[in-house]
Design a protein around this motif. Structure first.
Motif, PDB file in Angstrom:
ATOM      1  N   ASN A  65      36.927  35.597  44.081  1.00  0.00           N
ATOM      2  CA  ASN A  65      38.192  35.267  43.425  1.00  0.00           C
ATOM      3  C   ASN A  65      37.943  34.121  42.455  1.00  0.00           C
ATOM      4  O   ASN A  65      38.339  32.983  42.673  1.00  0.00           O
ATOM      5  CB  ASN A  65      39.257  34.875  44.451  1.00  0.00           C
ATOM      6  CG  ASN A  65      40.608  34.629  43.814  1.00  0.00           C
ATOM      7  OD1 ASN A  65      40.874  35.083  42.706  1.00  0.00           O
ATOM      8  ND2 ASN A  65      41.468  33.878  44.493  1.00  0.00           N
ATOM      9  N   TYR A  74      35.946  37.571  35.371  1.00  0.00           N
ATOM     10  CA  TYR A  74      36.662  37.015  36.508  1.00  0.00           C
ATOM     11  C   TYR A  74      36.663  38.113  37.564  1.00  0.00           C
ATOM     12  O   TYR A  74      37.224  39.203  37.358  1.00  0.00           O
ATOM     13  CB  TYR A  74      38.088  36.614  36.130  1.00  0.00           C
ATOM     14  CG  TYR A  74      38.787  35.797  37.195  1.00  0.00           C
ATOM     15  CD1 TYR A  74      38.890  34.420  37.070  1.00  0.00           C
ATOM     16  CD2 TYR A  74      39.339  36.398  38.325  1.00  0.00           C
ATOM     17  CE1 TYR A  74      39.541  33.658  38.056  1.00  0.00           C
ATOM     18  CE2 TYR A  74      39.975  35.652  39.311  1.00  0.00           C
ATOM     19  CZ  TYR A  74      40.062  34.276  39.167  1.00  0.00           C
ATOM     20  OH  TYR A  74      40.675  33.526  40.143  1.00  0.00           O
ATOM     21  N   GLU A  75      36.011  37.855  38.696  1.00  0.00           N
ATOM     22  CA  GLU A  75      35.801  38.895  39.695  1.00  0.00           C
ATOM     23  C   GLU A  75      36.744  38.720  40.882  1.00  0.00           C
ATOM     24  O   GLU A  75      36.942  37.607  41.376  1.00  0.00           O
ATOM     25  CB  GLU A  75      34.344  38.888  40.173  1.00  0.00           C
ATOM     26  CG  GLU A  75      33.365  39.219  39.050  1.00  0.00           C
ATOM     27  CD  GLU A  75      31.928  39.240  39.522  1.00  0.00           C
ATOM     28  OE1 GLU A  75      31.691  38.916  40.707  1.00  0.00           O
ATOM     29  OE2 GLU A  75      31.037  39.565  38.708  1.00  0.00           O
ATOM     30  N   ILE A  76      37.298  39.855  41.313  1.00  0.00           N
ATOM     31  CA  ILE A  76      38.229  39.875  42.435  1.00  0.00           C
ATOM     32  C   ILE A  76      37.683  40.833  43.490  1.00  0.00           C
ATOM     33  O   ILE A  76      37.415  42.006  43.209  1.00  0.00           O
ATOM     34  CB  ILE A  76      39.630  40.329  41.986  1.00  0.00           C
ATOM     35  CG1 ILE A  76      40.156  39.396  40.880  1.00  0.00           C
ATOM     36  CG2 ILE A  76      40.590  40.362  43.165  1.00  0.00           C
ATOM     37  CD1 ILE A  76      41.431  39.886  40.231  1.00  0.00           C
ATOM     38  N   ALA A 141      39.168  40.490  33.604  1.00  0.00           N
ATOM     39  CA  ALA A 141      39.267  40.599  35.061  1.00  0.00           C
ATOM     40  C   ALA A 141      38.658  41.916  35.540  1.00  0.00           C
ATOM     41  O   ALA A 141      38.938  42.983  34.995  1.00  0.00           O
ATOM     42  CB  ALA A 141      40.722  40.513  35.495  1.00  0.00           C
ATOM     43  N   ARG A 143      37.640  44.091  39.260  1.00  0.00           N
ATOM     44  CA  ARG A 143      37.860  44.189  40.697  1.00  0.00           C
ATOM     45  C   ARG A 143      36.815  45.127  41.294  1.00  0.00           C
ATOM     46  O   ARG A 143      36.427  46.126  40.694  1.00  0.00           O
ATOM     47  CB  ARG A 143      39.256  44.741  40.969  1.00  0.00           C
ATOM     48  CG  ARG A 143      39.581  44.943  42.447  1.00  0.00           C
ATOM     49  CD  ARG A 143      40.958  45.565  42.601  1.00  0.00           C
ATOM     50  NE  ARG A 143      41.016  46.873  41.938  1.00  0.00           N
ATOM     51  CZ  ARG A 143      42.147  47.521  41.681  1.00  0.00           C
ATOM     52  NH1 ARG A 143      43.306  46.980  41.990  1.00  0.00           N
ATOM     53  NH2 ARG A 143      42.123  48.696  41.086  1.00  0.00           N
TER      54      ARG A 143
END
Length: 209
Positions: A65, A74-76, A141, A143
């Motif tokens: 996160n 930006y990794e989720i 982003a 995921r």
């Protein structure tokens, strides 16, 4: 072979805002392989191998996160990810003579619940951007997600070592992998971040004392 992996993550807050939630996961599965080699003649061998394997999700894939430094992402993570399981069959031949060594292999690997990066879209259908609170940069982003996939390809190698020049070797190796989802993801079946075909050549000389 039987493997078990236990992951326990503690919660973490930054400036009173929750960054990571606590969770516990257990992953276990069985791996194995069996193979055979058949000597057709003195220089020629045929090989066949079948295998089953698994890989548990990493902590980053489960709980990321934040910004991944150096990737502009930006990794989720996804705490509900399953283990990857795979079934592979590969076969090949080896040809060895006084002057030449040749090896050729083909492989096919079906991966259930293959883990990959999926780009997030906003309500307008364009790339989702998140401002990194530390750097202030806008990052795309991504995921972690899962989908069944097939990976197949070839590996070829040639080693020329002319007799009586046993100290001289000219090695060439080529590898190529095709990786595709079983069904289209975001309009494409091609798996992202798969390396291109690779050709490696080496000329070596062995000096005896």
């Amino acid at each position: 072979r039987f493997d078990n992996r236990h992951i326990s993550s503690d919660p973490m807050s930054i400036d009173g805002e929750p960054k990571f939630e606590a969770f516990t996961r257990d992953f276990s599965n069985i791996s194995g392989s069996a193979g055979m080699t058949y000597a057709v003649s003195k220089p020629l061998n045929l090989k066949l191998n079948i295998a089953r394997g698994f890989r548990a999700p990493s902590l980053a894939e489960l709980a990321s996160n934040g910004a991944h430094e150096g990737t502009n992402r930006y990794e989720i993570g996804d705490r509900d990810l399953k283990s990857e399981t795979s079934y592979q069959v590969d076969g090949g031949l080896e040809w060895n003579t006084m002057h030449l060594s040749l090896e050729a292999n083909l492989f096919y690997n079906h991966v259930q619940d293959f883990i990959f990066y999926e780009k997030l879209r906003n309500s307008a259908g364009t790339d989702s951007l998140i401002v990194d609170p530390e750097s202030g940069d806008e990052l795309m982003a991504f995921r972690f997600n899962q989908h069944s996939a097939n990976l197949y390809g070839t590996e070829l190698s040639v080693d020329i070592h002319p007799h009586p020049l046993d100290w001289l070797h000219f090695k060439n190796a080529f590898s190529y992998t095709i990786a595709r989802f079983t069904d289209a993801v975001d309009g494409s079946r091609n798996i992202p971040n798969v390396p291109a075909g690779r050709l490696f050549s080496e000329l070596s000389v062995k000096l005896l004392p």
